[in-house]
Design a protein around this motif. Structure first.
Motif, PDB file in Angstrom:
ATOM      1  N   TYR A 130       1.140 -10.453   9.281  1.00 42.22           N
ATOM      2  CA  TYR A 130      -0.099  -9.701   9.062  1.00 42.22           C
ATOM      3  C   TYR A 130      -1.297 -10.638   9.006  1.00 42.22           C
ATOM      4  CZ  TYR A 130      -3.691  -7.053   6.586  1.00 42.22           C
ATOM      5  OH  TYR A 130      -4.877  -6.476   6.207  1.00 42.22           O
ATOM      6  N   LYS A 147      -9.626  -4.465  12.475  1.00 41.84           N
ATOM      7  CA  LYS A 147      -9.384  -3.054  12.194  1.00 41.84           C
ATOM      8  C   LYS A 147      -7.921  -2.841  11.812  1.00 41.84           C
ATOM      9  CE  LYS A 147     -13.103  -1.248  15.100  1.00 41.84           C
ATOM     10  NZ  LYS A 147     -13.459  -0.358  16.236  1.00 41.84           N
ATOM     11  N   GLU A 148      -7.723  -2.201  10.661  1.00 38.36           N
ATOM     12  CA  GLU A 148      -6.384  -2.093  10.100  1.00 38.36           C
ATOM     13  C   GLU A 148      -5.418  -1.312  10.998  1.00 38.36           C
ATOM     14  OE1 GLU A 148      -5.322  -3.716   7.475  1.00 38.36           O
ATOM     15  OE2 GLU A 148      -7.311  -4.590   7.170  1.00 38.36           O
ATOM     16  N   ASP A 149      -5.878  -0.222  11.606  1.00 35.67           N
ATOM     17  CA  ASP A 149      -4.981   0.558  12.456  1.00 35.67           C
ATOM     18  C   ASP A 149      -4.575  -0.237  13.693  1.00 35.67           C
ATOM     19  OD1 ASP A 149      -7.588   0.673  13.436  1.00 35.67           O
ATOM     20  OD2 ASP A 149      -7.380   2.706  14.240  1.00 35.67           O
ATOM     21  N   GLU A 150      -5.468  -1.070  14.209  1.00 33.18           N
ATOM     22  CA  GLU A 150      -5.151  -1.900  15.364  1.00 33.18           C
ATOM     23  C   GLU A 150      -4.185  -3.024  14.974  1.00 33.18           C
ATOM     24  OE1 GLU A 150      -8.681  -3.251  17.313  1.00 33.18           O
ATOM     25  OE2 GLU A 150      -9.478  -1.223  17.597  1.00 33.18           O
ATOM     26  N   ASP A 202      -1.902  -2.782  12.652  1.00 30.41           N
ATOM     27  CA  ASP A 202      -0.592  -2.137  12.552  1.00 30.41           C
ATOM     28  C   ASP A 202       0.039  -1.970  13.927  1.00 30.41           C
ATOM     29  OD1 ASP A 202      -0.852  -1.985   9.823  1.00 30.41           O
ATOM     30  OD2 ASP A 202      -1.416   0.129   9.776  1.00 30.41           O
ATOM     31  N   ASP A 203      -0.767  -1.565  14.910  1.00 35.11           N
ATOM     32  CA  ASP A 203      -0.248  -1.386  16.275  1.00 35.11           C
ATOM     33  C   ASP A 203       0.270  -2.707  16.832  1.00 35.11           C
ATOM     34  OD1 ASP A 203      -0.883   1.300  16.228  1.00 35.11           O
ATOM     35  OD2 ASP A 203      -2.777   1.065  17.312  1.00 35.11           O
ATOM     36  N   GLN A 222       3.532  -3.711  15.164  1.00 31.79           N
ATOM     37  CA  GLN A 222       4.634  -2.905  15.698  1.00 31.79           C
ATOM     38  C   GLN A 222       5.072  -3.443  17.054  1.00 31.79           C
ATOM     39  OE1 GLN A 222       3.217   1.133  15.740  1.00 31.79           O
ATOM     40  NE2 GLN A 222       3.186   1.308  13.511  1.00 31.79           N
ATOM     41  N   GLU A 247      -9.981   0.410   2.675  1.00 24.20           N
ATOM     42  CA  GLU A 247      -8.602   0.059   2.385  1.00 24.20           C
ATOM     43  C   GLU A 247      -8.580  -1.242   1.610  1.00 24.20           C
ATOM     44  OE1 GLU A 247      -5.561   0.383   5.277  1.00 24.20           O
ATOM     45  OE2 GLU A 247      -6.822   1.504   6.646  1.00 24.20           O
ATOM     46  N   ARG A 305       2.398  -0.085   3.041  1.00 20.59           N
ATOM     47  CA  ARG A 305       2.236  -0.398   4.464  1.00 20.59           C
ATOM     48  C   ARG A 305       3.454  -1.134   4.983  1.00 20.59           C
ATOM     49  NH1 ARG A 305      -3.038  -3.309   5.894  1.00 20.59           N
ATOM     50  NH2 ARG A 305      -2.380  -2.719   7.983  1.00 20.59           N
ATOM     51  N   LYS A 349       6.124   1.443   5.549  1.00 18.56           N
ATOM     52  CA  LYS A 349       5.797   2.278   6.709  1.00 18.56           C
ATOM     53  C   LYS A 349       6.139   1.561   8.009  1.00 18.56           C
ATOM     54  CE  LYS A 349       1.938   4.753   8.894  1.00 18.56           C
ATOM     55  NZ  LYS A 349       0.490   5.059   8.803  1.00 18.56           N
ATOM     56  N   TYR A 363       9.112   2.474  10.789  1.00 17.86           N
ATOM     57  CA  TYR A 363       8.788   2.709  12.198  1.00 17.86           C
ATOM     58  C   TYR A 363       9.655   1.840  13.100  1.00 17.86           C
ATOM     59  CZ  TYR A 363       6.250   2.832  16.601  1.00 17.86           C
ATOM     60  OH  TYR A 363       5.928   2.960  17.927  1.00 17.86           O
TER      61      TYR A 363
END
Length: 223
Positions: free
Chosen positions: A43, A52-55, A57-58, A61, A115, A211, A214, A218
């Motif tokens: 991370y 950006k947190e959502d990016e 995470d992507d 993944q 966040e 997180r 999560k 996934y």
């Protein structure tokens, strides 16, 4: 943090090479051990490039899925964490190229503080004034780090926040030890001394439990 293994043993006692060998022999559920073991460092490495947190995470993944698909290519000549971070950095750069039409440059200087990127100590025994000070300190540190140019920011996060050795950072980024030292020195000079002292807390940019869970769920459902 001690991680209890899926099969009931203490997974933190298993060396990476042993875990990997067993995954490759068919025990794919043990990949969760590596996820939980290296979520934090991955991370912070990705966070050095993307804000950006959502990016993030992507990218994480995609990194884990690629690492799992190429796990048989891992030869053990470098630490697994180093091998994983190299994949993560490549995925981060690929993400930037795809979203910015081939131009490698910094993300927006705006940081969404909705966040909690930093995991602070338990505040249930703190008075409201101290809680407010903790929150403000966290945001000031994150803001200062986010203002660093990318090449300095990733060095600062891996070295000063994550505590990686220069040799491992050099393997991840493909740069020399002297280059690392120059960039780190520059990063420190770009931050105010007071903020630099505060940012030695390793809770900076923590990949929190929810997180972490999560992401683990996934990945384990998609391998």
């Amino acid at each position: 943090m001690k991680v209890v293994g899926i099969a009931g043993y203490e997974s933190n006692k298993l060396p990476d090479n042993t875990v990997i060998a067993r995954i490759l022999s068919g025990e794919k559920e043990l990949f969760e051990i590596l996820l939980r073991r290296y979520n934090q460092i991955l991370y912070r490495a990705v966070r050095g490039y993307i804000k950006k947190e959502d990016e993030i995470d992507d990218v994480m993944q995609d990194t884990y899925l690629k690492a799992y698909s190429k796990l048989q290519q891992y030869r053990g000549t470098a630490a697994f964490s180093t091998w994983l971070i190299r994949i993560g950095i490549n995925e981060a750069l690929l993400h930037i190229r795809n979203t910015k039409k081939g131009q490698l440059h910094l993300m927006s200087n705006h940081t969404d503080h909705s966040e909690k990127i930093i995991q602070l100590p338990a505040t249930n025994q703190m008075n409201p004034e101290k809680q407010a000070m903790q929150k403000e300190t966290r945001q000031l540190i994150e803001h200062a780090i986010d203002q660093l140019p990318e090449k300095y920011r990733v060095i600062y996060l891996l070295k000063e926040v994550e505590g990686m050795e220069n040799s491992a950072i050099g393997e991840c980024l493909g740069i020399s030890d002297s280059n690392i030292k120059v960039r780190l020195h520059r990063a420190k000079n770009l931050m105010k001394n007071a903020l630099y002292q505060l940012s030695s807390d390793t809770a900076i940019f923590e990949f929190g439990n929810s997180r972490c869970n999560k992401l683990v769920d996934y990945i384990m459902n998609n391998i």
